[in-house]
Scaffold this active site. Sequence first.
Site, PDB file in Angstrom:
ATOM      1  N   PHE A  29       5.527   5.408   4.527  1.00  0.00           N
ATOM      2  CA  PHE A  29       3.421   4.261   4.198  1.00  0.00           C
ATOM      3  C   PHE A  29       3.837   3.400   5.395  1.00  0.00           C
ATOM      4  CE2 PHE A  29      -0.188   2.925   2.534  1.00  0.00           C
ATOM      5  CZ  PHE A  29      -0.586   3.974   2.513  1.00  0.00           C
ATOM      6  N   GLU A  65       8.126   6.074  -4.208  1.00  0.00           N
ATOM      7  CA  GLU A  65       8.988   6.912  -4.396  1.00  0.00           C
ATOM      8  C   GLU A  65      10.552   6.019  -3.980  1.00  0.00           C
ATOM      9  OE1 GLU A  65       6.118   7.922  -2.907  1.00  0.00           O
ATOM     10  OE2 GLU A  65       5.790   9.519  -4.170  1.00  0.00           O
ATOM     11  N   VAL A  88       4.142  -3.073   0.739  1.00  0.00           N
ATOM     12  CA  VAL A  88       2.807  -2.003   0.313  1.00  0.00           C
ATOM     13  C   VAL A  88       1.652  -3.413   0.579  1.00  0.00           C
ATOM     14  CG1 VAL A  88       2.225  -2.097  -2.058  1.00  0.00           C
ATOM     15  CG2 VAL A  88       4.473  -1.725  -2.036  1.00  0.00           C
ATOM     16  N   ILE A  89       0.919  -3.017   0.806  1.00  0.00           N
ATOM     17  CA  ILE A  89      -0.759  -3.888   1.321  1.00  0.00           C
ATOM     18  C   ILE A  89      -1.762  -3.400   0.118  1.00  0.00           C
ATOM     19  CG2 ILE A  89      -1.894  -4.604   3.155  1.00  0.00           C
ATOM     20  CD1 ILE A  89       0.538  -3.080   5.096  1.00  0.00           C
ATOM     21  N   ALA A  92      -8.449  -2.332  -0.924  1.00  0.00           N
ATOM     22  CA  ALA A  92      -9.600  -2.175  -2.149  1.00  0.00           C
ATOM     23  C   ALA A  92      -9.470  -2.517  -3.315  1.00  0.00           C
ATOM     24  CB  ALA A  92     -10.850  -1.750  -1.600  1.00  0.00           C
ATOM     25  N   THR A  93      -8.454  -1.406  -4.515  1.00  0.00           N
ATOM     26  CA  THR A  93      -7.701  -1.284  -5.343  1.00  0.00           C
ATOM     27  C   THR A  93      -6.558  -1.556  -6.077  1.00  0.00           C
ATOM     28  OG1 THR A  93      -7.044   0.726  -4.826  1.00  0.00           O
ATOM     29  CG2 THR A  93      -8.919   1.187  -5.403  1.00  0.00           C
ATOM     30  N   HIS A  95      -3.982  -0.618  -7.051  1.00  0.00           N
ATOM     31  CA  HIS A  95      -2.265  -0.598  -6.157  1.00  0.00           C
ATOM     32  C   HIS A  95      -1.316  -0.873  -6.181  1.00  0.00           C
ATOM     33  CE1 HIS A  95      -4.064  -0.314  -2.167  1.00  0.00           C
ATOM     34  NE2 HIS A  95      -2.614  -0.329  -1.694  1.00  0.00           N
TER      35      HIS A  95
HETATM   36  N1  RBF Z   1       2.831   2.887  -0.433  1.00  0.00           N
HETATM   37  C1  RBF Z   1       3.534   2.081  -0.031  1.00  0.00           C
HETATM   38  O1  RBF Z   1       4.296   1.921   0.763  1.00  0.00           O
HETATM   39  N2  RBF Z   1       2.239   1.364   0.874  1.00  0.00           N
HETATM   40  C2  RBF Z   1       1.563   0.757   0.167  1.00  0.00           C
HETATM   41  O2  RBF Z   1       0.868  -0.092   0.824  1.00  0.00           O
HETATM   42  C3  RBF Z   1       1.037   1.942  -0.507  1.00  0.00           C
HETATM   43  N3  RBF Z   1      -0.535   1.811  -0.654  1.00  0.00           N
HETATM   44  C4  RBF Z   1      -1.343   3.294  -1.422  1.00  0.00           C
HETATM   45  C5  RBF Z   1      -2.419   3.053  -2.150  1.00  0.00           C
HETATM   46  C6  RBF Z   1      -3.185   4.079  -3.260  1.00  0.00           C
HETATM   47  C7  RBF Z   1      -4.545   3.968  -3.332  1.00  0.00           C
HETATM   48  C8  RBF Z   1      -1.916   4.908  -3.267  1.00  0.00           C
HETATM   49  C9  RBF Z   1      -2.717   5.847  -3.994  1.00  0.00           C
HETATM   50  C10 RBF Z   1      -0.467   5.187  -2.645  1.00  0.00           C
HETATM   51  C11 RBF Z   1      -0.510   4.217  -1.904  1.00  0.00           C
HETATM   52  N4  RBF Z   1       1.024   4.164  -1.251  1.00  0.00           N
HETATM   53  C12 RBF Z   1       1.284   3.201  -0.744  1.00  0.00           C
HETATM   54  C13 RBF Z   1       1.422   5.585  -1.725  1.00  0.00           C
HETATM   55  C14 RBF Z   1       2.648   5.606  -3.032  1.00  0.00           C
HETATM   56  O3  RBF Z   1       3.541   4.718  -2.550  1.00  0.00           O
HETATM   57  C15 RBF Z   1       3.419   7.354  -2.810  1.00  0.00           C
HETATM   58  O4  RBF Z   1       3.957   7.412  -2.269  1.00  0.00           O
HETATM   59  C16 RBF Z   1       2.433   8.121  -3.139  1.00  0.00           C
HETATM   60  O5  RBF Z   1       0.730   7.506  -4.535  1.00  0.00           O
HETATM   61  C17 RBF Z   1       2.654   9.131  -3.550  1.00  0.00           C
HETATM   62  O6  RBF Z   1       3.132   9.267  -4.711  1.00  0.00           O
END
Ligand code: RBF
Length: 161
Positions: A29, A65, A88-89, A92-93, A95
């Site tokens: 991601f 993960e 992780v950015i 709007a939510t 998370h």
């Molecule tokens: N994973 C990241 O590494 N960076 C993110 O910015 C990120 N944003 C997410 C936003 C949402 C709304 C969701 C549901 C998941 C996001 N994830 C992000 C993925 C998360 O780390 C994970 O891989 C998934 O939720 C599957 O378990």
Amino acid sequence: MASNKTAGTVFEGKLDAKGLKFGIVCARFNDFFVSKLLDGAMDTITRHGGDAKDVALSYVPGSYEIPFAIKKMLQTQKYDALIALGVVIQGATPHAGYINSEVAKCLAQLGMEFGVPVTYGMITAENLEQAIERSGTKAGNKGVDAAIAAIEMANLTKAIQ
Ligand code: RBF
């Protein structure tokens, strides 16, 4: 740096990666940024005398993960230090807050549980600009910082043992 000339024993980790084995876990991601962190970490390890062949990489879907893959790699007992790389950015939510606090807590716990250093190469950004700044522009590269910390902590562990 704090200095103490009277201590009987001082343990320090040298910044020498020769012969050290590293495990790196990368989130896919936001790969646009994570790939820069990985470049920085690999460059740092090899420029400090490490061998790219002594680095094992695991990819996971997202930052959430990362701790699981770190644990699996720790269980093999093959590595002197583990490095977590993810971005992780905030959107709007809310998370980002949930993911960040879980990942930070789990990584710290894993390092303590296994007695092997786990370093934190995570960017927790409010927006794209902050992520850009921390993945190789004006605020440095968090992959470089995490690799330096991994080298130092791996050697500190050896020195104390
Ligand atoms: N994973 C990241 O590494 N960076 C993110 O910015 C990120 N944003 C997410 C936003 C949402 C709304 C969701 C549901 C998941 C996001 N994830 C992000 C993925 C998360 O780390 C994970 O891989 C998934 O939720 C599957 O378990």
